[in-house]
Design a protein around this motif. Structure first.
Motif: not given
Length: 201
Positions: A140-149
């Protein structure tokens, strides 16, 4: 019944424990809600009322609606093993719960929103179904585009919980659902046997 969106403290007070995590308002008024507060006399609850209360507590804790919960119970009943334990394990194996346990969100409702808004991947594929059932070894991972949220970063920074059935890599912002947790490893205060008795009537 639609999902409950009212004050969480009121629900926590109903069950007499902070089922949604730390709650300063609950600590101030840790008695059941109602006009007369603590002064109201409450008789002894019936066996059915106690069982129903336990089921409601489990549903609110994991944020599961009635039909979903009923389907989980049917699945647990059809499985080999202790039905009550399997039921809690199925709740713990939900994607939204695992995202919460990994510290990506500070609450299960927040984790459910992250999944629904396509911020989470499972084995490299975006999954936007909060009730998705994880299997041993799923990543389970944080989507690449969402890592900076910011909300995700703040949640991970404040998370100090460690669970034996999960691994987490802070650099990659991904974790592995190593195995289904044993009942003793699950910290939730749920008397699952009462739920089994209720559904068995």
């Amino acid at each position: 019944m639609a999902r409950y969106t009212g004050p969480k403290t009121k629900i926590a007070r109903k069950f007499g424990e902070a089922i949604f995590g730390e709650d300063k308002n609950f600590e101030k008024r840790n008695y059941p809600p109602g006009q007369h507060g603590n002064a109201r006399r409450r008789g002894k609850k019936s066996e059915y009322a106690t069982q129903l209360m336990e089921k409601q507590k489990a549903k609110y804790t994991y944020g599961i609606l009635e039909r979903q919960f009923s389907n989980l119970f049917k699945k647990a009943s059809a499985s080999q093993g202790i039905t009550g334990e399997i039921l809690v394990q199925l709740c713990e194996s939900r994607l939204d719960n695992v995202v919460y346990r990994m510290g990506v969100s500070t609450s299960r409702s927040g984790a459910r929103q992250l999944v629904s808004h396509r911020h989470i991947t499972v084995n490299g594929e975006i999954v936007n179904v909060p009730s998705y059932n994880l299997l041993e070894g799923d990543v389970v991972a944080v989507r690449e585009k969402s890592k900076s949220i910011q909300a995700i970063e703040d949640s991970l920074a404040s998370n100090s919980n460690v669970y034996e059935w999960l691994t987490w890599n802070s650099d990659k912002k991904e974790g592995t659902f190593v195995k289904v947790p044993a009942r003793l490893q699950i910290p939730e205060n749920i008397k699952e046997q009462l739920i089994v008795e209720l559904y068995s009537k």
